[in-house]
Write a protein that holds these residues in place. Structure first.
Motif, short mmCIF file in Angstrom:
data_model
loop_
_atom_site.label_atom_id
_atom_site.label_comp_id
_atom_site.label_asym_id
_atom_site.label_seq_id
_atom_site.Cartn_x
_atom_site.Cartn_y
_atom_site.Cartn_z
N ARG A 430 0.83 -1.20 0.00
CA ARG A 430 0.00 0.00 0.00
C ARG A 430 0.87 1.26 0.00
O ARG A 430 2.00 1.24 0.48
N ILE A 431 0.29 2.34 -0.52
CA ILE A 431 1.00 3.62 -0.62
C ILE A 431 1.51 4.08 0.74
O ILE A 431 2.67 4.46 0.90
N GLY A 432 0.61 4.02 1.73
CA GLY A 432 0.98 4.49 3.06
C GLY A 432 2.17 3.73 3.62
O GLY A 432 3.10 4.31 4.18
N TRP A 433 2.15 2.43 3.40
CA TRP A 433 3.24 1.60 3.89
C TRP A 433 4.57 2.00 3.25
O TRP A 433 5.60 2.12 3.92
N GLN A 434 4.52 2.21 1.92
CA GLN A 434 5.76 2.53 1.21
C GLN A 434 6.30 3.89 1.63
O GLN A 434 7.51 4.09 1.75
N LEU A 435 5.40 4.83 1.86
CA LEU A 435 5.85 6.15 2.30
C LEU A 435 6.42 6.07 3.71
O LEU A 435 7.46 6.67 4.01
N GLU A 436 5.76 5.31 4.55
CA GLU A 436 6.24 5.19 5.93
C GLU A 436 7.62 4.55 5.95
O GLU A 436 8.50 4.95 6.72
N GLU A 437 7.80 3.61 5.06
CA GLU A 437 9.12 2.96 5.00
C GLU A 437 10.19 3.99 4.61
O GLU A 437 11.29 4.01 5.19
N ALA A 438 9.85 4.84 3.64
CA ALA A 438 10.81 5.86 3.22
C ALA A 438 11.09 6.84 4.35
O ALA A 438 12.23 7.28 4.55
N VAL A 439 10.06 7.17 5.12
CA VAL A 439 10.25 8.07 6.26
C VAL A 439 11.18 7.43 7.28
O VAL A 439 12.14 8.03 7.76
N ARG A 440 10.92 6.16 7.58
CA ARG A 440 11.76 5.48 8.58
C ARG A 440 13.19 5.32 8.08
O ARG A 440 14.13 5.38 8.86
N ALA A 441 13.34 5.08 6.77
CA ALA A 441 14.69 4.88 6.23
C ALA A 441 15.50 6.16 6.23
O ALA A 441 16.72 6.12 6.36
N ASN A 442 14.83 7.31 6.10
CA ASN A 442 15.58 8.55 5.88
C ASN A 442 15.48 9.57 7.01
O ASN A 442 16.10 10.62 6.94
N THR A 443 14.67 9.27 8.03
CA THR A 443 14.56 10.19 9.16
C THR A 443 14.53 9.39 10.46
O THR A 443 14.32 8.17 10.41
N PRO A 444 14.74 10.04 11.59
CA PRO A 444 14.65 9.29 12.85
C PRO A 444 13.22 9.04 13.30
O PRO A 444 13.02 8.43 14.35
N LEU A 445 12.22 9.51 12.56
CA LEU A 445 10.83 9.37 12.98
C LEU A 445 10.40 7.90 13.00
O LEU A 445 10.74 7.14 12.11
N ARG A 446 9.66 7.52 14.03
CA ARG A 446 9.16 6.15 14.15
C ARG A 446 7.70 6.16 14.58
O ARG A 446 7.21 7.18 15.09
N GLY A 447 7.04 5.03 14.43
CA GLY A 447 5.69 4.82 14.96
C GLY A 447 4.70 5.90 14.54
O GLY A 447 4.60 6.23 13.36
N ALA A 448 3.98 6.46 15.55
CA ALA A 448 2.93 7.42 15.25
C ALA A 448 3.48 8.68 14.58
O ALA A 448 2.83 9.26 13.71
N ASP A 449 4.72 9.05 14.95
CA ASP A 449 5.35 10.23 14.32
C ASP A 449 5.52 9.99 12.83
O ASP A 449 5.25 10.88 12.01
N ALA A 450 6.00 8.80 12.49
CA ALA A 450 6.22 8.47 11.08
C ALA A 450 4.90 8.50 10.33
O ALA A 450 4.81 9.01 9.22
N LYS A 451 3.84 7.97 10.97
CA LYS A 451 2.52 7.95 10.33
C LYS A 451 2.02 9.37 10.08
O LYS A 451 1.45 9.68 9.04
N ARG A 452 2.25 10.23 11.09
CA ARG A 452 1.81 11.61 10.95
C ARG A 452 2.56 12.29 9.80
O ARG A 452 2.01 13.05 9.03
N ARG A 453 3.85 11.96 9.69
CA ARG A 453 4.67 12.54 8.63
C ARG A 453 4.18 12.08 7.25
O ARG A 453 4.16 12.86 6.30
N VAL A 454 3.74 10.83 7.16
CA VAL A 454 3.21 10.32 5.89
C VAL A 454 1.99 11.13 5.47
O VAL A 454 1.88 11.59 4.32
N GLN A 455 1.12 11.35 6.45
CA GLN A 455 -0.07 12.15 6.21
C GLN A 455 0.29 13.54 5.69
O GLN A 455 -0.26 14.03 4.71
N GLU A 456 1.30 14.12 6.37
CA GLU A 456 1.78 15.45 6.01
C GLU A 456 2.32 15.48 4.58
O GLU A 456 2.03 16.38 3.80
#
Lengths: 647, 313
Positions: A430-456
């Motif tokens: 899913r799109i959300g999953w792939q974006l979250e993965e990119a967030v986790r790979a490239n930033t220190p954001l995890r969990g709910a923070d990473a999810k919020r960043r995906v939304q952003e």
């Protein structure tokens, strides 16, 4: 975004015989194929000759019982079995039944598989669907079980068993033939033959069959191996070749029966079976390699030669670069391995990108734009390597970084988007999953923070319904939406540079405008630099600050957008401007640049644009043309740049 | 998903009818019919006729088939003409044996095969080449021969495991596992080789695709590229091969059960075939087909789970 190495498809219309003989010659150049063919030929001779030369063996019920279960000796090279019979003789004579079994199965497979496969592939439509349905049906039957059912009726009947086997496995060949026929049928020369009024049977014989011989042989060798294993298995169960008839499977069974007294006996028939199966399998492999020669992907990309050199020198001193240069490329030369040696796809490429600046790289296809972009990220792939040059980014030369270090740069410092948004996203997630993965790979954001960043991120790229989009799979998106998602992924690590390789080419016009607008606003908000690879000068005029024009692997002009459009300093740039559809006000004919980009590895001496240039003089042929300064931050690789500029 | 289930049922019914009717027609062609088989050479012609009538063999083939079919759907496969026991009872007793053998082999094939395939796709070097060579050799060896060698090494030389025989799970779980270890190992080798090969090719294929390159270009680490992105996409062709291999395993099970004296459906099939026990042969063929259909069904569901495109359409 495919990077196609110089590759010309040879369309052979001359007929089949020359193609066939070339195929055979290439096959015979491979020792593996020759060894398999020799082995199988010897086996065939043995299978025919030995029952004639050793007529008593087949009916021999017992040999010298006092001499049973002996290991190899000078008298019995492979020893004797439980009834004192010579193992070698039985092995040789037993090959006949084995090969007859395989032969019967293959004949049935070919008689059913080839004509029906051709028919389904060539005719298509309902007939094709019906035949495929039946093939699937038959393939999902347990062959061994049904063969045994047949054998319980036709007791000890080898031919009945192998015919059944043939019928049950024919769909495997059918599918191969059908799949191989489908694309052949689509090809132009077949269409031409149809238009020319040639009969379908002639077309199939003359044009279709020769091209699918390779896949057929591969499949037949696999099926032959399967038939051999089945035949020996049935003999092992004494469902065929009952005593006293010699058979390889029966000999294994005999060996198993006396395993405790004489462990040797299961080896000779076992090795005979394994060797024959191997010969068939390896022959199939060789045929497949020959028929797909030149396409096989290499397993590991060769490391850049430059990187290896630099490695030896250990820690090179950090290079100081001006603060107003984010990315500085100097003398970048990239080559690709091809059948005719190395060809250079980019040569002595130099340009700079400042922080927050948008630089366009323009030129026709095959001018080395994408190659340059990929080289910066160390992603040239198979066969491509950096011969020379530097790519300074944030105080380090990207081209000397180890794979591990450049990984740190990708995504978090430099991000990349390509012209094919639809194939840039993994179809299985899913799109959300792939974006979250990119967030986790490239930033220190995890969990709910990473999810919020995906939304952003999804909001930033202006997707209409971010929450819904996150739950979608890539195939559910339109091209424009997919490109927005791809951009969102690229933004995940807040990179300082975005390399956008033809980001709008695959989109329709309204989408193009929206995506460009999006890129511009993102740049304004985040101060991100963009290296925009495109063939469209309209896009350049829209969004870029400066332009690098590439032709045949070289930079031919660099200038600010205003300079480039007002006073182009290279005939190629002029030609590009003239053929730009955005400049056409009246409904006149769109001018095109006559001729085409020279083939890599076949560059003209002197100016590379010379063959297509309207302003050339004899001076243009003399040696390599340097990049000349013709104005403030304006360079051109034309000996007549000043005159050209004033025209 | 629903349409797929319906489609599967639509293929399952003709498949079962095809197998049962084909075997029925074939078996009715047998020179000596069941009555002759039971009486042997002793019976008088009157006794023979009487028995034929009793067994319904004097009726046309299609009526016999209908008769058989209407009982078969209720789970009644008639009685063995060799020892007069209920065929259905025999099958119920043996089915779990064959299924544990085959599910063990599938488990081994998937775990070892996928691990080996991923390794050989991702790594270069001698170990990866060794895996490639081993795959080729294992593929070429006949299953009954490998089984025999395993018996020689592990049962006779090393005495680690029993050579032949089967202990039911209810009797002793450890003895059950030990009695199945060699048969499962022997049976799974061929399909392990096939799964390694397919996994390797599928992984190489996917790892060369655009979306993997694009993910890499945007900083997704190699570990995730290999084990999440590539493996999930490569799983689709691998599932196909596992499905095909499973069908092949039923053939292998016939050989292995006979070699290791495991009392499953395969050994029943062979003994019945050798003694012309027609009702038993027929019933085993139908049950095998039914199990294969269920396997195919499972493969289809796995496709749906792995490939979102199939799920939504």
């Amino acid at each position: 975004m495919t990077l196609v190495a110089p590759f010309t498809e040879i369309t052979d219309v001359s007929g089949s015989s020359s193609a066939d003989s070339r195929f055979v010659r290439r096959l015979l150049r491979r020792p593996q194929a020759v060894a398999c063919l020799v082995y199988l030929a010897v086996l065939a001779v043995v299978a025919i000759a030995s029952p004639i030369l050793l007529p008593d063996v087949a009916a021999e019920r017992a040999g010298d019982l006092a001499d049973s279960l002996q290991g190899p000796s000078s008298q019995h090279w492979l020893g004797t079995d439980s009834l004192g019979r010579d193992v070698l003789q039985r092995l040789l004579v037993g090959s006949q039944d084995t090969l007859i079994g395989v032969g019967v199965a293959l004949v049935v497979v070919m008689l059913l598989g080839i004509p029906l496969g051709l028919l389904a592939g060539y005719v298509g439509g309902r007939l094709d669907r019906t035949l495929c349905w039946i093939a699937d049906l038959v393939l999902s039957l347990p062959a061994m079980v049904l063969v045994i059912v047949v054998l319980s009726v036709f007791s000890q009947n080898l031919v009945a068993a192998m015919v059944t086997m043939g019928v049950l496995t024919a769909p495997a060949l059918f599918r191969v033939v059908r799949a191989a026929t489908l694309p052949v049928r689509e090809q132009l020369y077949i269409a031409a033959a149809v238009v020319a009024g040639l009969s379908p049977s002639y077309i199939v014989r003359r044009h279709v069959l020769p091209r699918i011989v390779g896949p057929i042989i591969v499949q037949l060798s696999l099926l032959a191996a399967g038939a051999l294993l089945l035949q020996t298995g049935l003999a092992f169960l004494s469902l065929i070749a009952g005593p006293p008839a010699p058979s390889w499977g029966g000999m294994v069974a005999d060996g198993v029966g006396v395993m405790f007294q004489q462990g040797w006996l299961i080896w000779p028939p076992g090795i005979a079976i394994a060797l024959t199966v191997l010969a068939l399998g390896l022959l199939g492999d060789a045929v497949r390699d020959v028929s797909t020669e030149g396409w096989s992907p290499k397993r590991s990309p060769s490391r850049s030669t430059k990187q290896r050199e630099k490695k030896k020198g250990a820690d090179a001193p950090a290079i100081s670069v001006d603060d107003d240069v984010l990315l500085g490329i100097r003398n970048l030369t990239v080559s690709f391995a091809s059948s005719g040696g190395n060809v250079r796809a980019a040569e002595r490429v130099s340009f700079e990108v400042g922080p927050g600046e948008t630089v366009g790289v323009v030129g026709e296809s095959g001018c080395g734009k994408t190659t340059t972009a990929l080289a910066i990220l160390g992603m040239l792939g198979h066969g491509g390597h950096v011969e020379d040059g530097e790519a300074h980014f944030a105080g380090q030369d990207l081209l000397t970084l180890s794979e591990r270090d450049i990984q740190e740069v990708r995504g978090s410092e430099i991000a990349y988007i390509s012209q094919e948004p639809m194939v840039s996203l993994d179809p299985a997630f899913r799109i959300g999953w792939q974006l979250e993965e990119a967030v986790r790979a490239n930033t220190p954001l995890r969990g709910a923070d990473a999810k919020r960043r995906v939304q952003e991120l999804l909001e930033q790229v202006q997707l209409p319904d971010p929450t819904r989009a996150a739950r979608m799979y890539p195939h559910e998106l339109s091209g424009g939406m997919a490109q927005r998602v791809v951009i969102a992924r690229a933004l995940a690590g807040e990179p300082r540079l975005l390399i956008a390789d033809e980001p709008t080419t695959a989109l329709d016009v309204t989408m193009q405008v929206e995506i460009l607008e999006l890129l511009r606003s993102l740049q304004r908000d985040h101060g991100m630099a963009i290296l925009l690879v495109t063939h469209d000068l309209g896009v350049v005029a829209d969004i870029c600050d400066r332009v690098v024009v590439m032709y045949a692997g070289e930079v031919v002009e660099t200038a600010s957008v205003a300079d480039l459009f007002a006073r182009p300093g290279h005939p190629y740039t002029q030609a590009l401007l003239a053929s730009n559809p955005h400049n056409q006000h009246a409904a006149g004919m769109l001018p095109t640049i006559p001729g085409s980009v020279p083939e890599l590895g076949a560059m003209p001496p002197g100016c590379r644009f010379l063959p297509r240039c309207t302003q050339s003089t004899p001076a243009c042929e003399l040696g390599t043309i340097p990049l000349l300064q013709i104005g403030e931050r304006h360079e051109s690789r034309c000996v007549h740049a000043r005159e050209v500029r004033s025209t | 998903m629903v349409s797929m289930v319906i489609r599967r049922v639509f293929t399952a019914v003709p498949l079962l009818l095809l197998v049962s009717s084909l075997s029925f027609v074939l078996l009715s062609l047998t020179p000596g019919d069941a009555a002759r088989q039971i009486l042997g050479t002793r019976g008088t012609p009157e006794q023979y006729e009487a028995l034929r009538q009793q067994l319904g063999l004097d009726q046309p083939v299609y009526e016999q088939f209908w008769h058989w079919l209407s009982r078969a759907v209720t789970g009644d496969f008639g009685t063995s003409i060799i020892n007069g026991t209920s065929v259905a009872g025999e099958i119920w007793a043996r089915l779990p044996v064959t299924l544990s053998l085959i599910s063990g082999a599938i488990l081994v094939s998937v775990v070892v095969g996928v691990a080996g395939g991923v390794f050989s796709a991702v790594k270069d070097g001698w170990l990866a080449r060794a895996i490639d060579a081993l795959v080729l050799v294992v593929w070429a060896l006949p299953v009954f021969w490998v089984g025999s060698m395993l018996v020689v090494v592990f049962a006779i030389k090393l005495e680690w495991l029993p050579a032949v025989g089967y202990v039911p799970l209810s009797e002793s779980p450890t003895a059950w596992a030990r009695s199945l270890a060699l048969p499962v190992f022997a049976l799974s080798l061929g399909s392990v080789a096939a799964v390694v090969k397919q996994t390797r090719e599928a992984m190489l294929d996917v790892l060369g695709s655009d979306y993997i390159r694009m993910a890499a270009a945007n900083g997704i680490p190699p570990r995730s590229l290999i084990f999440r992105h590539a493996l999930k996409n490569a799983a689709i062709p691998v599932v196909t091969v596992v499905g095909l291999q499973t069908i092949g395993l039923f053939g292998g099970a016939v050989l292995i059960e006979n070699l290791f004296a495991v009392p499953g459906l395969g050994s029943l099939l062979v003994t019945s075939a050798l003694s012309n026990d027609i009702p038993a042969v027929q019933a085993v063929a139908v049950v095998f087909t039914l199990v294969v259909i269920i396997v195919n069904f499972a493969v289809d569901i796995a496709y749906g789970l792995l490939n979102p495109k199939l799920r939504s359409s």
